[in-house]
Motif scaffolding. Structure first.
Motif, PDB file in Angstrom:
ATOM      1  N   GLY A 185       0.815  -1.198   0.000  1.00 42.58           N
ATOM      2  CA  GLY A 185       0.000   0.000   0.000  1.00 42.58           C
ATOM      3  C   GLY A 185       0.850   1.250   0.000  1.00 42.58           C
ATOM      4  O   GLY A 185       2.071   1.219   0.191  1.00 42.58           O
ATOM      5  N   LEU A 186       0.214   2.403  -0.170  1.00 45.35           N
ATOM      6  CA  LEU A 186       0.945   3.670  -0.265  1.00 45.35           C
ATOM      7  C   LEU A 186       1.677   3.992   1.031  1.00 45.35           C
ATOM      8  O   LEU A 186       2.833   4.424   1.004  1.00 45.35           O
ATOM      9  CB  LEU A 186      -0.028   4.800  -0.626  1.00 45.35           C
ATOM     10  CG  LEU A 186       0.604   6.190  -0.767  1.00 45.35           C
ATOM     11  CD1 LEU A 186       1.685   6.195  -1.834  1.00 45.35           C
ATOM     12  CD2 LEU A 186      -0.471   7.234  -1.073  1.00 45.35           C
ATOM     13  N   ALA A 187       1.021   3.762   2.186  1.00 45.22           N
ATOM     14  CA  ALA A 187       1.660   4.079   3.464  1.00 45.22           C
ATOM     15  C   ALA A 187       2.923   3.252   3.667  1.00 45.22           C
ATOM     16  O   ALA A 187       3.958   3.772   4.102  1.00 45.22           O
ATOM     17  CB  ALA A 187       0.679   3.853   4.612  1.00 45.22           C
ATOM     18  N   ALA A 191       6.817   4.675   3.829  1.00 40.51           N
ATOM     19  CA  ALA A 191       7.553   4.470   5.077  1.00 40.51           C
ATOM     20  C   ALA A 191       8.876   3.745   4.861  1.00 40.51           C
ATOM     21  O   ALA A 191       9.782   3.825   5.693  1.00 40.51           O
ATOM     22  CB  ALA A 191       6.698   3.688   6.073  1.00 40.51           C
ATOM     23  N   ALA A 192       8.994   3.019   3.741  1.00 41.06           N
ATOM     24  CA  ALA A 192      10.234   2.274   3.465  1.00 41.06           C
ATOM     25  C   ALA A 192      11.355   3.246   3.077  1.00 41.06           C
ATOM     26  O   ALA A 192      11.114   4.387   2.702  1.00 41.06           O
ATOM     27  CB  ALA A 192       9.990   1.267   2.346  1.00 41.06           C
ATOM     28  N   GLN A 216       2.707  13.977  -1.185  1.00 39.58           N
ATOM     29  CA  GLN A 216       3.403  12.876  -0.523  1.00 39.58           C
ATOM     30  C   GLN A 216       4.913  12.972  -0.786  1.00 39.58           C
ATOM     31  O   GLN A 216       5.353  13.610  -1.739  1.00 39.58           O
ATOM     32  CB  GLN A 216       2.888  11.525  -1.031  1.00 39.58           C
ATOM     33  CG  GLN A 216       1.388  11.348  -0.947  1.00 39.58           C
ATOM     34  CD  GLN A 216       0.904  11.161   0.476  1.00 39.58           C
ATOM     35  OE1 GLN A 216       1.702  10.931   1.384  1.00 39.58           O
ATOM     36  NE2 GLN A 216      -0.405  11.248   0.673  1.00 39.58           N
ATOM     37  N   ARG A 217       5.674  12.297   0.045  1.00 37.02           N
ATOM     38  CA  ARG A 217       7.123  12.273  -0.115  1.00 37.02           C
ATOM     39  C   ARG A 217       7.644  10.937   0.400  1.00 37.02           C
ATOM     40  O   ARG A 217       7.230  10.475   1.462  1.00 37.02           O
ATOM     41  CB  ARG A 217       7.738  13.432   0.689  1.00 37.02           C
ATOM     42  CG  ARG A 217       9.200  13.696   0.361  1.00 37.02           C
ATOM     43  CD  ARG A 217       9.745  14.802   1.250  1.00 37.02           C
ATOM     44  NE  ARG A 217      11.084  15.176   0.856  1.00 37.02           N
ATOM     45  CZ  ARG A 217      11.399  16.299   0.236  1.00 37.02           C
ATOM     46  NH1 ARG A 217      10.457  17.169  -0.045  1.00 37.02           N
ATOM     47  NH2 ARG A 217      12.650  16.558  -0.093  1.00 37.02           N
ATOM     48  N   ARG A 218       8.551  10.320  -0.367  1.00 33.92           N
ATOM     49  CA  ARG A 218       9.128   9.057   0.085  1.00 33.92           C
ATOM     50  C   ARG A 218      10.430   9.325   0.847  1.00 33.92           C
ATOM     51  O   ARG A 218      11.044  10.389   0.701  1.00 33.92           O
ATOM     52  CB  ARG A 218       9.363   8.103  -1.086  1.00 33.92           C
ATOM     53  CG  ARG A 218      10.256   8.638  -2.176  1.00 33.92           C
ATOM     54  CD  ARG A 218      10.474   7.611  -3.276  1.00 33.92           C
ATOM     55  NE  ARG A 218      11.235   8.164  -4.397  1.00 33.92           N
ATOM     56  CZ  ARG A 218      11.810   7.441  -5.343  1.00 33.92           C
ATOM     57  NH1 ARG A 218      11.697   6.113  -5.319  1.00 33.92           N
ATOM     58  NH2 ARG A 218      12.471   8.009  -6.337  1.00 33.92           N
TER      59      ARG A 218
END
Length: 309
Positions: A185-187, A191-192, A216-218
Motif C-alpha cells: 500500500g501507499l503508506a 515508510a520504506a 506525498q514524499r518518500r
C-alpha cells in the motif's frame, strides 16, 4: 572556383575507349558533328590533341594513353555515387557502430543484439557508450551512431526519432524485505527507505514528481545516477528501487517486483540518430535490427511478484 564541365569526362572516356569520333558518337548517342565539337572542347580543356590522324585512322597521343587508364575508373566511380543505394548484405558488412544508452538498456537488450549481429553480420563491431545525460551533441558531432532513451529537452528538432517500446515503473526489493510479502500500500511504500535514481539534470524524476503532486514524499536514503547501481544496492540492503520494468529486466533477476500503489505515467523508449545517417544502408540495417529486437523481446529477468495474502 570555376570547375570544368565534368560531362567532358564521360565524353573523354568514350573517345579514348573507341579510338574514333564515330564510335564515341554511337556510344553516347550523339551525331558525328556533335561528337566532333565535343572532341574540340576536350582538346581545349586538356591542351592536347588526344587523337591524331595516322593514315586513314586516328591514334592516341601519349597524353591520351595516360588518361585512358585513369578516366574509366573515375567515370565508373562517379556513376556509382549517383546510383540509388543498394541495401548491403549484412554478412559482408564491415563496420563499427557506437550506441549510446543506459546501463539498463545495454544489459537487458545488449546480449540479444550482439547475438543477432554475430549471426547476421559477424564483421560488425558494436561499442556501448554510457549515457549520463540527455544532451545529444555527440550524435550531431558524428561520434555516436545511435542513441536510446526517454526523450528530454536536449535532442534538437533536426534529429530523427523512432519509438522502440513502452515501459512502466515497478517497485523492486530483495527477497526477505518487509515489502516482499503481500500487496504494497501507499503508506508502506512511503515508510520504506528508498534508493532514488536521478541525474543532475533531472531532479527527482517522474516518481517523485507524482508523489509531490499528491502532497506525498518518500524516504530517500541514497541517490544514484543509474538503475544498475540502484538495483545493486537493493540486492544488499533493505531498500526499495522504483525502476522501469522492461528497461531493467536483466538487472532485476532474482529480485522481487511489486506494482506501485500510485499512478506514474508510462515511459516511451526511443532511438535517435542524425539525418546524415538516414539513408546509409548499414545504419538503416542496424536501426531495423534494434527496432525488431525491442518489439519482440520481453523482459527476461527471473522475477517474482508478491501476491495478496
Amino acid at each position: 572556383m570555376n570547375l570544368p564541365d565534368l560531362n567532358l569526362l564521360v565524353a573523354l572516356e568514350a573517345v579514348l575507349a573507341e579510338g574514333s569520333v564515330a564510335g564515341a558518337a554511337r556510344r553516347l548517342r550523339l551525331s558525328p558533328s556533335a561528337m566532333s565539337r565535343t572532341l574540340a572542347r576536350l582538346r581545349e580543356a586538356t591542351g592536347d590533341p588526344l587523337l591524331v590522324r595516322a593514315g586513314r585512322g586516328l591514334v592516341p597521343t601519349p597524353r591520351a594513353l595516360e588518361l585512358r587508364d585513369r578516366v574509366g575508373p573515375l567515370v565508373e566511380a562517379a556513376a556509382a555515387m549517383l546510383r540509388p543505394v543498394v541495401p548491403p548484405d549484412p554478412s559482408s558488412l564491415v563496420r563499427d557502430f557506437t550506441l549510446r544508452c543506459s546501463d539498463g538498456f545495454a544489459e537487458s537488450f545488449g546480449p540479444a543484439l550482439l547475438r543477432r549481429i554475430a549471426d547476421e553480420a559477424p564483421a560488425v563491431r558494436l561499442r556501448f557508450m554510457a549515457k549520463t545525460d540527455k544532451n545529444s551533441d555527440l550524435l550531431r558531432q558524428g561520434r555516436v551512431d545511435l542513441e536510446t532513451g526517454v526523450l528530454g529537452g536536449g535532442q534538437g528538432p533536426e534529429l530523427r526519432i523512432q519509438a522502440l517500446f513502452g515501459d512502466s515503473f515497478v517497485g523492486v526489493v530483495r527477497p526477505g524485505h518487509p515489502l516482499a510479502q503481500g500487496a504494497v500500500g501507499l503508506a508502506a511504500y512511503l515508510a520504506a527507505r528508498h534508493v532514488q535514481v536521478a541525474r543532475r539534470d533531472q531532479g527527482g524524476g517522474p516518481v517523485d514528481a507524482m508523489l509531490e503532486a499528491g502532497g506525498q514524499r518518500r524516504d530517500v536514503a541514497v541517490t544514484v545516477g543509474g538503475f544498475a547501481p540502484a538495483l545493486a544496492l537493493v540486492r544488499e540492503m533493505d531498500l526499495v528501487a522504483t525502476v522501469p520494468a522492461r528497461h531493467t529486466a536483466a538487472l532485476r533477476a532474482g529480485l522481487i517486483e511489486f506494482p506501485l500503489p500510485f499512478a506514474v505515467p508510462a515511459l516511451s523508449i526511443s532511438m535517435l540518430w542524425h539525418p546524415r545517417n538516414d539513408a546509409d544502408p548499414g545504419h538503416r540495417w542496424l536501426r531495423e535490427l534494434l527496432r525488431s529486437l525491442c518489439a519482440a523481446q520481453t523482459p527476461s529477468g527471473t522475477v517474482s511478484t508478491p501476491q495478496s495474502s
